[in-house]
Scaffold this active site. Structure first.
Site, PDB file in Angstrom:
ATOM      1  CD  GLU A  95      48.881 -43.752  99.076  1.00 50.29           C
ATOM      2  OE1 GLU A  95      49.525 -42.651  98.979  1.00 50.29           O
ATOM      3  OE2 GLU A  95      47.805 -43.959  98.328  1.00 50.29           O
ATOM      4  CB  CYS A 108      56.606 -40.151 105.569  1.00 45.96           C
ATOM      5  SG  CYS A 108      55.148 -39.313 105.797  1.00 45.96           S
ATOM      6  CB  CYS A 115      42.474 -38.122 108.133  1.00 46.23           C
ATOM      7  SG  CYS A 115      43.125 -37.545 109.393  1.00 46.23           S
ATOM      8  CB  CYS A 119      43.059 -30.547 107.004  1.00 39.32           C
ATOM      9  SG  CYS A 119      43.193 -30.991 108.733  1.00 39.32           S
ATOM     10  CB  CYS A 122      45.115 -32.756 103.834  1.00 39.42           C
ATOM     11  SG  CYS A 122      45.933 -34.578 104.025  1.00 39.42           S
ATOM     12  N   GLY A 161      46.445 -40.156 107.834  1.00 38.15           N
ATOM     13  CA  GLY A 161      45.994 -40.160 109.109  1.00 38.15           C
ATOM     14  C   GLY A 161      46.354 -39.193 110.083  1.00 38.15           C
ATOM     15  CD  GLU A 162      46.288 -36.156 114.529  1.00 35.23           C
ATOM     16  OE1 GLU A 162      46.632 -35.367 113.611  1.00 35.23           O
ATOM     17  OE2 GLU A 162      46.904 -36.042 115.751  1.00 35.23           O
ATOM     18  CB  SER A 194      53.310 -34.763 112.269  1.00 37.43           C
ATOM     19  OG  SER A 194      52.861 -33.752 111.918  1.00 37.43           O
ATOM     20  CB  SER A 215      49.708 -29.615 111.489  1.00 35.17           C
ATOM     21  OG  SER A 215      50.880 -30.621 111.044  1.00 35.17           O
ATOM     22  CG  LEU A 216      50.209 -23.014 114.551  1.00 35.30           C
ATOM     23  CD1 LEU A 216      49.595 -23.714 115.930  1.00 35.30           C
ATOM     24  CD2 LEU A 216      51.169 -21.942 115.115  1.00 35.30           C
ATOM     25  CG  ASN A 217      48.894 -26.499 108.819  1.00 37.63           C
ATOM     26  OD1 ASN A 217      49.996 -26.356 108.706  1.00 37.63           O
ATOM     27  ND2 ASN A 217      48.053 -27.344 108.912  1.00 37.63           N
ATOM     28  CG  ASN A 292      53.278 -30.704  98.339  1.00 38.32           C
ATOM     29  OD1 ASN A 292      54.165 -30.065  97.547  1.00 38.32           O
ATOM     30  ND2 ASN A 292      53.677 -31.133  99.274  1.00 38.32           N
ATOM     31  CB  CYS A 335      53.271 -32.815 102.948  1.00 31.26           C
ATOM     32  SG  CYS A 335      54.862 -32.935 103.552  1.00 31.26           S
TER      33      CYS A 335
END
Ligand code: SAH
Length: 354
Positions: A95, A108, A115, A119, A122, A161-162, A194, A215-217, A292, A335
């Site tokens: 996607e 994006c 992935c 996390c 996600c 994905g990463e 990212s 992405s610290l989060n 989200n 996201c």
């Protein structure tokens, strides 16, 4: 003897295209001519390469094809965001999301199907890694959007994905996207990668000349361990921050830190203060991403005043802080919503096209 399958020209990097051209006994400038047809004119048929003689087109056509991804499905959000679903040759799908914002049009892009990371906030993380995308499958997401006459102004590698877990294909895709002679010619400063935090790879990103978002989060190691267990085990928070401090930020640029806001988890005033201390001294901006939701998601989005307070604390500490709008939620295009959940209720698209 079965004839070998034709070479798909979109799978070749510059060196392999140059070998093909040499093997056919053609002058070396043919290499860039063919690449220009693929990346600048986006042709799908060797017959369209009109600066090659008819005979040369026939010769090439005997052993090669230009096979782009099959046509994509489009889901259109009420807010103008578009989500593209690309079927891949092995039956998987990937996607990509196109987000208009005033004069800007951001795409994006995805780098993996699924992935490796886990996390918990996600969707892509919940589906596991199906496979890495090849460079041409990454590039095709952009070519297809350009085929539809959209003028993309920024590319963000923040889809499924990463990106840094598929570094070689990502790097090759970026070569094709940014080369101004034979490639798409997209400006590097308008591209952002990212990462969830592959600290040892950050210097490789610096070499690519594109922008980096991390992405610290979380504001503590314990929190990050809970929210992004696999990532934090591989690259604990102190290592990640050390790598960010060592990152060579070019003049007039900055690092971006992303911070997904999860109600009651990492959205308190203390979190904001701790975050400001963690990032002290790093030339950066902060993007807050209110969570989200997705079916059965264990987290909640904080209330608007909580988000606003978090932002204003960081602003008072001198940071540039933005709240990312949750675009495309009605088509599962925001996201953290890309991918397929086993229990997911399929969204009813407002309008579809091919
Ligand atoms: N793996 C990369 C890129 C994909 S995620 C990375 O982690 O950076 C892109 C961004 O979306 C990340 O900042 C991530 O923290 C955020 N994100 C993931 N799930 C989300 C969700 N459900 N709501 C809001 N943001 C989310």
């Amino acid at each position: 003897m079965t004839p070998s399958p034709p070479t798909n020209l979109v799978t070749l990097d510059f060196a392999n295209m140059a070998s093909l051209v040499a093997r056919l006994g053609w002058p070396s400038y043919r290499t860039r001519q063919i690449l220009q047809w693929i990346y600048q004119h986006r042709i799908r048929d060797i017959a369209g390469m009109s600066n090659l003689s008819r005979k040369d087109r026939e010769t090439l056509g005997h052993e090669a094809v230009v096979e782009r991804l099959a046509s994509s499905t489009l889901l259109q959000s009420v807010d103008g965001t578009r989500k593209f679903l690309f079927p891949l040759k092995d039956g998987l799908a990937v996607e990509s999301v196109l987000i208009p914002d005033g004069e800007r049009l951001t795409q994006c892009v995805s780098t993996q199907v699924g992935c490796t990371l886990d996390c918990g906030f996600c969707v892509t993380g919940q589906m596991g890694l199906k496979r890495n995308l090849k460079a041409h499958e990454i590039v095709d997401q952009i070519l297809t959007v350009q085929d539809r006459l959209h003028r993309i102004t920024s590319l963000v590698f923040m889809g499924m994905g990463e990106p840094l877990a598929n570094f070689d294909e990502l790097s090759e895709a970026l070569t094709r996207l940014t080369d101004t002679d034979w490639g798409v010619g997209f400006p590097k400063r308008r591209i952002t990668i990212s990462t969830a935090g592959f600290s040892q790879r950050l210097h490789d990103v610096a070499r690519l000349g594109v922008n980096l978002a991390v992405s610290l989060n979380a504001s503590t190691a314990e929190q990050r361990d809970r929210l992004m267990p696999m990532m934090n085990r591989l690259h604990p928070l102190p290592d990640l921050l050390a790598a960010c401090r060592a990152y060579p930020i070019p003049a007039n640029r900055h690092l971006t830190f992303e911070y997904v806001l999860l109600s009651g988890e990492n959205d308190s005033a203390e979190d904001a203060v701790r975050l400001s201390r963690l990032l002290r001294g790093i030339r950066c901006k902060i993007n807050l991403i209110p969570f989200n939701e997705f079916p059965n998601s264990p987290f909640r989005r904080p209330a608007d005043p909580v988000i606003a307070t978090f932002q204003s604390i960081l602003r008072q500490k001198g940071y540039d802080v933005f709240i990312r709008q949750n675009r495309g939620r009605d088509v599962w295009g925001a996201c953290g919503q890309l991918g397929t959940l086993p229990a997911r209720t399929a969204p009813a698209p407002l309008s579809t096209g091919t």
